[in-house]
Write a protein that holds these residues in place. Structure first.
Motif, PDB file in Angstrom:
ATOM      1  N   CYS A 171       0.353   5.766  -0.371  1.00  0.00           N
ATOM      2  CA  CYS A 171      -0.617   6.864  -0.420  1.00  0.00           C
ATOM      3  C   CYS A 171       0.102   8.182  -0.636  1.00  0.00           C
ATOM      4  N   GLY A 176     -10.774   1.119  -2.390  1.00  0.00           N
ATOM      5  CA  GLY A 176      -9.745   2.094  -2.760  1.00  0.00           C
ATOM      6  C   GLY A 176     -10.318   3.491  -2.843  1.00  0.00           C
ATOM      7  N   VAL A 215       0.848  -1.196   0.000  1.00  0.00           N
ATOM      8  CA  VAL A 215       0.000   0.000   0.000  1.00  0.00           C
ATOM      9  C   VAL A 215       0.878   1.238   0.000  1.00  0.00           C
ATOM     10  N   ILE A 221      -3.937  -0.618   6.545  1.00  0.00           N
ATOM     11  CA  ILE A 221      -4.112   0.360   5.468  1.00  0.00           C
ATOM     12  C   ILE A 221      -4.224   1.765   6.047  1.00  0.00           C
ATOM     13  N   ASP A 272      -8.103  -8.836   1.403  1.00  0.00           N
ATOM     14  CA  ASP A 272      -7.678  -7.982   0.295  1.00  0.00           C
ATOM     15  C   ASP A 272      -7.614  -8.771  -1.010  1.00  0.00           C
ATOM     16  N   LYS A 308      -0.879   3.278   6.827  1.00  0.00           N
ATOM     17  CA  LYS A 308      -0.202   3.778   5.622  1.00  0.00           C
ATOM     18  C   LYS A 308      -0.786   5.121   5.185  1.00  0.00           C
ATOM     19  N   SER A 332     -10.787   3.795   6.422  1.00  0.00           N
ATOM     20  CA  SER A 332     -10.122   2.913   5.460  1.00  0.00           C
ATOM     21  C   SER A 332     -11.033   1.727   5.189  1.00  0.00           C
ATOM     22  N   ARG A 376      -2.911   0.165  -4.002  1.00  0.00           N
ATOM     23  CA  ARG A 376      -2.819  -1.111  -3.286  1.00  0.00           C
ATOM     24  C   ARG A 376      -2.631  -2.180  -4.347  1.00  0.00           C
TER      25      ARG A 376
END
Length: 716
Positions: A337, A451, A335, A543, A490, A546, A472, A354
């Protein structure tokens, strides 16, 4: 069919099923009613078309405004394109219905749900889901039902079945549970950061009611003498399957176990194997059964090859506990960002990656007048202050096709991400902006809706929206082979396509804000659902960590290109004065200041402009127009015009009064022009406000301190 009806009660709220009264030529028809909300659901079947290798099922939900006693707006005065809510309801019916038809069925099927009447208490959507099951059973279509759905609300500490609109709005949960005798088949939920345990208990509570509705359908069908159709599935010819397995199984297994391959490389390798099989078939004699099958059915090779790949991938996961990319069952793809990826003319932006899935979200801040008006829906006086749109262009999966208006999938994914964010938005009183987020899927390999949730959070924080907590999301999958069940964290595209479940969970570190589960099998026990929900939490937290590395809190300042909002409150009887005849006054203020003005029915006035000084100027004008004057107050003003008996002075924005010639000086004035001229700055005092609201001013009896204070106030 003879006319009959049956009722079932939940906490004093009845659901009534009526058949044999409406739509006699439909394959099956039922009128399902609760309170004054009534939905007609029909199911019709026609013979299969040549060359169809899938189930051509169409589900439509129709709203008629006569159901609430209203005439549609617009020139035509009739319903047009279905609103977003109707599209989402069509999906809500389709999702638990579609998996229950046998995989070999190729007949054209159409289910139509039409809301004929609706009160302000009972939502029609879950009634339509249950009605669809009954209509299909009445139509004698092969179907692994019955199926039913209920809504679960949470008011205080108590779960309630099929809450009213008011109870949904006041509560912390809006959950729809659909199920069959085999278990839960669909879940759709929005929640106010509800814990995983509470969510599981809510699903269990809802499924208990679902089972009662299923039993009611079964009893009713028995009374009607309707038996499930006895249909023999078509025989499966294994000739082509055996041929492909003999020549390709080893190669497919090797490719699926090459974990270093990315999606495109894996797909290319599988295509090479399929091409080699096609070459082998081409070399066969014309009378060979394998060649006959592939010649007469153009898609037979592709479908059979896909089925074999599916079997081998699922076996690898169940037996070896490893996935096609080498991950463990509970492992999240890499992941990353970023925020502030677009120029600041875009108010906020976030980029979420991701694995091979990439979503770019852009946030725009608007004024109250930008809110989406939902007056064409069956519920009146609704507007949306937060709008999320989801776009899925063909290049995101390396394809080319014409661009069209958003389809049902895009609308559904956008609504899910919107629902996930709503609970953490600041209240209107604290942040009066209307917010629109657009999520552009730039690359897709599974779970683009989650996402979009993550990208939306990033863009909101980048735009300076004071969200309560970041959100998230993660998508969970399922492989079920016999009694063996494996829950995947995931999921990527191939696991979604070849698996048995797509379970999306979004929320904060406190709890769940949105949930959506779709099945490809006939139902899941609660234990498996609990496992998926619990397994999603560490993935969501990973997630979220991140995301917070990219931006850990909302920015303290908004983009210089975002509008600045100023809010004031005026008395409701003064709204007409601000608007003016035909909107003349408010248009004049807008033209003079360059600000946008929105006035609500309760007297809330929101003034917006990118340049804050323009908004302040408009605010001052409105405050001046609506200020309650008191006799004796002193102001600095400007002479605007002169008449023989006095001078008119604008002493507040939009407020004007007259100084009589006798009040211009403490001595006799022969002509007004001897004392003042147009444009002069003067200090005046309110002498009198007559019965018609006219303001009489004077320059007499003003203390020097009062004059100084008035000049200072005018400067400010």
């Amino acid at each position: 069919m003879v006319e009959m009806d049956r009722s079932i009660s939940f906490d004093g709220r009845d659901i009534r099923l009526r058949v044999g009264m409406l739509a006699p030529q439909a394959g099956g028809a039922v009128l399902i009613q609760s309170g004054d909300t009534a939905v007609l659901v029909t199911a019709t079947r026609s013979t299969a078309r040549e060359g169809i290798d899938f189930l051509p099922l169409t589900v439509d939900y129709e709203e008629r405004l006569y159901a609430v006693g209203r005439i549609p707006g617009g020139f035509l005065r009739r319903e047009g394109r279905p609103p977003e809510k109707a599209i989402l309801t069509s999906r809500l019916i389709d999702r638990p219905l579609r998996p229950l038809f046998p995989g070999w069925l190729r007949d054209d099927l159409q289910v139509v749900a039409t809301t004929l009447a609706m009160d302000e208490l009972v939502p029609p959507d879950v009634l339509a889901v249950t009605g669809a099951s009954m209509a299909v059973m009445l139509a004698q279509i092969p179907f692994n039902g019955p199926m039913a759905a209920v809504r679960v609300g949470l008011v205080g500490d108590d779960f309630i079945i099929n809450p009213t609109y008011a109870e949904i709005k006041a509560g912390d949960l809006d959950l729809v549970v659909a199920g069959t005798p085999d278990g839960v088949i669909m879940v759709e939920a929005g929640a106010n950061q509800l814990s995983e345990q509470d969510m599981v208990e809510a699903i269990d509570f809802g499924y208990e009611a679902v089972r009662d509705l299923i039993a009611a359908q079964q009893d009713f069908l028995k009374e009607l003498g309707v038996e499930p159709p006895q249909v023999t599935p078509p025989e499966v010819d294994s000739t082509l399957t055996d041929f492909i397995r003999d020549r390709a199984q080893t190669q497919i297994k090797q490719i699926l176990s090459q974990f270093e391959l990315d999606k495109n490389s894996r797909d290319a390798a599988l295509d090479e194997v399929k091409a080699a099989v096609a070459e082998a078939i081409a070399e066969l004699p014309e009378e060979d059964p394998v060649k006959v099958i592939t010649t007469t059915e153009s898609k037979a090779l592709g479908n059979t090859f896909k089925d074999l790949t599916k079997q081998l991938m699922r076996r690898q996961i169940v037996e070896d506990g490893v996935r096609v990319d080498g991950r463990k069952l509970d492992e999240v793809r890499p992941v990353s960002c970023r925020v502030d990826v677009l120029p600041k003319r875009v108010h906020g932006s976030g980029l979420f990656n991701r694995g091979l899935t990439q979503v770019l979200s852009a946030c725009t801040l608007g004024t109250p007048g930008d809110a989406q008006n939902l007056s064409d829906d069956l519920q009146e006086d609704l507007e949306k202050r937060y709008i999320h749109h989801y776009n899925f262009p063909p290049f995101s999966v390396g394809e080319t096709k014409p661009l069209r208006a958003p389809g049902r999938r895009e609308i559904g994914h956008g609504a899910l991400a919107e629902r996930a964010i709503l609970p953490i938005l600041p209240p209107k009183a604290d942040f009066p902006y209307v917010i629109r987020v657009v999520s552009e899927v730039l690359s897709s390999n599974g779970s683009t809706s989650m996402g979009s949730v993550c990208g939306s959070t990033l863009s909101l924080m980048d735009a300076g929206v004071p969200i309560l907590k970041p959100v998230s999301g993660a998508a969970m999958g399922l492989i079920k082979e016999g009694s063996e069940v494996r829950v995947l964290t995931d999921i990527q595209g191939i696991e979604d396509f070849l698996g048995d479940m797509d379970f999306k969970v979004a929320g904060t570190d406190t709890g769940i804000t949105a949930l959506q589960m779709d099945m490809k099998i006939s139902g899941l026990p609660l234990e498996t659902i609990k496992q998926a929900i619990d397994q999603a939490r560490p993935a969501r937290m990973h997630i979220l960590e991140k995301m917070l590395q990219a931006i850990d809190q909302p920015r303290s300042e908004m983009s210089a290109f975002a509008p600045r909002l100023l809010t004031i409150k005026i008395e409701q009887d003064l709204i007409g004065m601000i608007i003016g005849p035909g909107g003349k006054t408010i248009k004049g203020i807008t033209e003079e200041t360059g600000a946008k003005i929105d006035i609500e029915d309760d007297g809330t006035v929101t003034i917006s402009a990118v340049d804050e000084s323009k908004a302040k100027k408009a605010r001052n004008i409105i405050q001046g127009m609506t200020r309650k004057l008191q006799e004796g107050e002193v102001y600095a003003g400007r002479v605007t015009r002169i008449i023989p008996i006095g001078a008119f002075v604008e002493f507040l924005p939009g407020k004007e009064g007259m100084i009589h010639i006798s009040q211009l000086a403490d001595y006799r004035v022969g002509k007004v022009e001897d004392e003042v001229t147009v444009g002069d700055e003067v200090i005046v005092k309110v002498r009198e406000i007559d019965g018609k609201g006219r303001i009489n001013l004077t320059r007499l009896g003003i203390h020097p301190d009062q004059a100084a204070a008035a000049r200072e106030a005018a400067v400010k």
